[in-house]
Design an enzyme around this catalytic site. Structure first.
Site, PDB file in Angstrom:
ATOM      1  N   GLY A  13      39.747  24.155  42.962  1.00 28.61           N
ATOM      2  CA  GLY A  13      39.304  24.868  41.762  1.00 28.61           C
ATOM      3  C   GLY A  13      38.266  24.023  41.032  1.00 28.61           C
ATOM      4  N   ALA A  15      38.590  21.741  38.806  1.00 30.37           N
ATOM      5  CA  ALA A  15      38.916  20.313  38.685  1.00 30.37           C
ATOM      6  C   ALA A  15      38.610  19.610  40.009  1.00 30.37           C
ATOM      7  CB  ALA A  15      40.390  20.140  38.308  1.00 30.37           C
ATOM      8  N   THR A  42      40.744  29.331  39.050  1.00 31.05           N
ATOM      9  CA  THR A  42      39.380  29.250  38.495  1.00 31.05           C
ATOM     10  C   THR A  42      38.599  30.537  38.779  1.00 31.05           C
ATOM     11  OG1 THR A  42      39.362  26.859  38.789  1.00 31.05           O
ATOM     12  CG2 THR A  42      37.214  27.937  38.597  1.00 31.05           C
ATOM     13  N   GLY A  48      35.913  32.935  29.549  1.00 34.74           N
ATOM     14  CA  GLY A  48      34.833  31.966  29.537  1.00 34.74           C
ATOM     15  C   GLY A  48      35.287  30.546  29.312  1.00 34.74           C
ATOM     16  N   GLU A 113      37.441  34.408  20.871  1.00 34.68           N
ATOM     17  CA  GLU A 113      38.778  34.769  21.352  1.00 34.68           C
ATOM     18  C   GLU A 113      39.811  34.313  20.324  1.00 34.68           C
ATOM     19  OE1 GLU A 113      38.300  34.792  26.174  1.00 34.68           O
ATOM     20  OE2 GLU A 113      38.667  32.858  25.260  1.00 34.68           O
ATOM     21  N   HIS A 241      50.053  35.535  28.762  1.00 33.36           N
ATOM     22  CA  HIS A 241      48.874  36.194  28.195  1.00 33.36           C
ATOM     23  C   HIS A 241      49.324  37.526  27.616  1.00 33.36           C
ATOM     24  CE1 HIS A 241      44.921  37.868  27.638  1.00 33.36           C
ATOM     25  NE2 HIS A 241      44.386  36.688  27.967  1.00 33.36           N
ATOM     26  N   ARG A 288      47.497  33.228  21.002  1.00 25.51           N
ATOM     27  CA  ARG A 288      48.187  34.077  21.966  1.00 25.51           C
ATOM     28  C   ARG A 288      49.705  33.993  21.950  1.00 25.51           C
ATOM     29  NH1 ARG A 288      45.163  32.201  27.377  1.00 25.51           N
ATOM     30  NH2 ARG A 288      43.415  33.254  26.458  1.00 25.51           N
ATOM     31  N   HIS A 349      50.783  33.319  32.492  1.00 21.61           N
ATOM     32  CA  HIS A 349      49.341  33.124  32.652  1.00 21.61           C
ATOM     33  C   HIS A 349      48.957  31.663  32.885  1.00 21.61           C
ATOM     34  CE1 HIS A 349      45.108  33.942  31.979  1.00 21.61           C
ATOM     35  NE2 HIS A 349      45.055  33.105  30.955  1.00 21.61           N
ATOM     36  N   GLU A 373      44.858  22.381  35.556  1.00 24.43           N
ATOM     37  CA  GLU A 373      46.086  22.998  35.045  1.00 24.43           C
ATOM     38  C   GLU A 373      47.354  22.245  35.445  1.00 24.43           C
ATOM     39  OE1 GLU A 373      46.019  27.238  35.275  1.00 24.43           O
ATOM     40  OE2 GLU A 373      48.136  27.408  34.731  1.00 24.43           O
ATOM     41  N   ARG A 384      48.045  26.545  24.391  1.00 25.27           N
ATOM     42  CA  ARG A 384      46.621  26.347  24.662  1.00 25.27           C
ATOM     43  C   ARG A 384      45.757  27.360  23.919  1.00 25.27           C
ATOM     44  NH1 ARG A 384      42.972  28.593  28.792  1.00 25.27           N
ATOM     45  NH2 ARG A 384      44.712  29.936  29.325  1.00 25.27           N
TER      46      ARG A 384
END
Ligand code: FAD
Ligand code: SIN
Length: 525
Positions: A13, A15, A42, A48, A113, A241, A288, A349, A373, A384
């Site tokens: 991903g 990272a 990813t 974004g 967001e 999420h 969230r 999520h 992650e 987060r």
């Protein structure tokens, strides 16, 4: 067969690949991924990547928003590091050919967001992650020093344990010498020796029955490090999420990005009434954890399986322009988002906890770094902030390279590591033993260790899991290694650690809410 690389990267991903691209200037790199290069969390990221990029915004505001979302559990030094290093990392992504949308003045078109006090989310339409993943992969093609191993599954990291020197506690100085890796095409297990290893295995969605994560997300890296006596922290902070498309049976669940609420969409009950103002003054744009709990409460109170997200108040052409993939996907299900309400429900999520790392991305195990992650840097705290994870991954991958290259010349391959020993094992007689246990873990976690927890639920989850643990360890010890049995073992370990950490937290904070201790304690524990 034994292979030798200066840098072993487990995960492809953001990272893993960004680390590999930078590390390849200093030595030979191997990237492992358990399916294909492009299949990662990813690739699925929509909203974004958060970074301060204009004068109206400020580092201070991004830092404050992150700290507020993290509910008193963030490491402030880490928050400052990520926020202030973000713009230079974005610049590098752009130099690598990754495109973010711009407005008519040539400035980044910024989304907003939940929990963000300003527009600061750089995006590529509503499929930012795909653009980043593909851009990174294109870049890999230019690097001769990187060898890619698709369909290669890391089973265990190599430590003193594999030399017969048992380490019972992390304080005894565990070292990582690489990994045992299953080639899924030949079923051979290879020894990958490395001077430095980066764990970048992503999320844990496979532990829950509904998730936005693709199937590769089974927490393997965290489970491997835990078994090797590395320090793992904050696992109770599992992020749900608020708005995954409600379409039972879909795996992964399709995400309806939070950016759509930043754009003006509002949440409504199944009867069409707005409700978020009852829970938070920020309404549909609250962080969230608050939105997910509010939806969960509305659904439980009214006995409904979903609530609605309403974006019909916005200009249809503009909606289609900003969210073309969401528009297209919903239309496949007969929902025209410019005219119809979208049925949504909260879904697993993201994981805020993971392998503990310092500011240089070093884990508690020598020669082992972690980023993305699977790591726990202290940025997210108990919850987060949206779009802070892609940026964290790239900042920490960069930190890992910078630290690793200071030491790599002094490190040697550990040639004493023996080959994988599969004596006395045979193919499992029935795959159903594995698949059914997998489903049971998902059900236990979704039923008892979801958005709202209690002592009784956690205790029950643990006692059910213990049975699965014993059965699976027994099966693993006599089975020829397969990806399936390893993943089952890993999701059981992850579920166990989440429950253990949730039981230990005698308060409600951020993403961990328990009916038995509904208040947050003053002190941070
Ligand atoms: P990943 O991208 O998940 O990569 C993991 C890699 O590890 C894969 O290549 C996999 O094959 C490999 N792997 C795993 N186990 C093994 C093993 N045993 N052996 C070999 N390889 C292994 N974050 C944001 O900041 N902004 C967003 O808008 C956003 N939207 C999201 C939307 C969705 C639907 C999802 C699921 C996540 C979203 N996130 C977002 C979160 C973010 O995408 C992830 O946290 C981030 O991409 C993780 O990157 P990573 O490099 O750590 O891991
Ligand atoms: C989203 O687009 O809503 C997801 C953003 C994130 O997970 O950071």
């Amino acid at each position: 067969m034994t292979r030798r690389f200066d840098f072993l990267v487990i995960g492809s991903g953001i990272a893993g690949i960004s680390f590999a691209l930078k590390a390849s200037k200093y030595g030979k790199v191997a990237i492992l991924c358990k399916t294909t290069l492009g299949e990662s969390n990813t690739s699925y990221a929509q909203g974004g990547i958060a970074s301060v990029t204009n004068e109206q915004d400020s580092f201070e505001k991004h830092i404050q928003d992150t700290l507020i979302a993290g509910d008193g559990h963030c490491n402030e030094e880490v928050v400052k590091k990520v926020v202030t290093e973000a713009p230079s990392q974005i610049k590098e992504l752009v130099e690598w050919g990754i495109e973010f949308d711009k407005d008519e003045n040539g400035q980044f078109d910024l989304h907003r967001e939940g929990g963000h006090s300003d527009h600061r989310i750089l995006h590529h339409k509503d499929n930012t992650g795909f653009e980043i993943q593909q851009g990174l992969i294109r870049r890999l093609e230019k690097e001769p020093n990187i060898e890619i191993f698709e369909h290669h599954f890391a089973i265990e990291i190599l430590t003193q344990h594999h030399l017969g020197k048992y380490v019972t506690h992390h304080t005894q100085g565990v070292e990582c010498y690489g990994a045992y890796v299953l080639d899924q095409h030949t079923n051979n297990i290879h020894t990958f020796l490395s001077k430095v290893t980066l764990m970048a295995t992503g999320g844990i969605g496979g532990v829950y029955s509904t998730t936005t994560n693709p199937d590769v997300a089974t927490g393997d890296g965290i489970a491997m490090v835990y078994r090797a006596r590395g320090i793992v922290k904050d696992m109770e902070f599992v992020q749900f999420h608020p708005t995954a498309l409600y379409h039972p049976g879909d795996r992964p669940s399709f995400l309806i990005t939070e950016a759509i609420r930043g754009y003006g969409a509002v949440l409504r009950t199944k009867k069409g009434k707005e409700f978020m103002h009852k829970y938070d003054v920020r309404g549909s744009l609250a962080p969230r954890d608050i939105v997910a709990r509010a939806i969960d409460n509305e659904m439980k109170t009214h006995g409904h399986d979903f609530v609605y997200l309403d974006v019909t108040n916005k200009d249809p052409e503009e909606t289609k322009l900003h969210f073309p993939n969401i528009y297209k996907k919903c239309l496949e299900y007969g929902i025209d988002i410019t005219k119809d309400y979208i049925p949504v429900s909260p879904t697993q999520h993201y994981l805020c906890g993971g392998i503990v790392v310092d500011m240089n991305a070093k884990s508690s195990i020598d020669r082992l770094y972690a980023a993305g992650e699977c790591s726990c840097t202290g940025l997210h705290g108990a919850n987060r902030l949206a779009s802070n994870s892609l940026i964290e991954a790239i900042v920490y991958a960069d930190a890992a390279v910078k630290d690793a290259i200071k030491h790599i010349d002094k490190l040697e391959f550990n040639e004493s590591i023996p080959d994988w020993n599969d004596e006395g094992t045979s193919l499992p007689e029935e795959m159903v033993l594995i698949t059914q246990s997998f489903r049971e873990v998902e059900q236990i976690m979704s039923t008892y260790v979801g958005i709202v927890r209690s002592n009784l639920r956690l205790k029950r989850a643990m006692s059910r899991l213990e049975i699965l643990y014993r059965e699976t360890e027994n099966l693993f010890n006599k089975s020829v290694v397969s990806r399936e049995i390893c993943e089952l073992r890993n999701v059981i370990s992850i579920a166990y650690i989440i429950i253990k950490h949730a039981i230990a937290r005698k308060e409600s904070r951020g993403l961990h809410f328990t009916a038995d201790y509904p208040k947050r304690l003053g002190k941070d524990i």
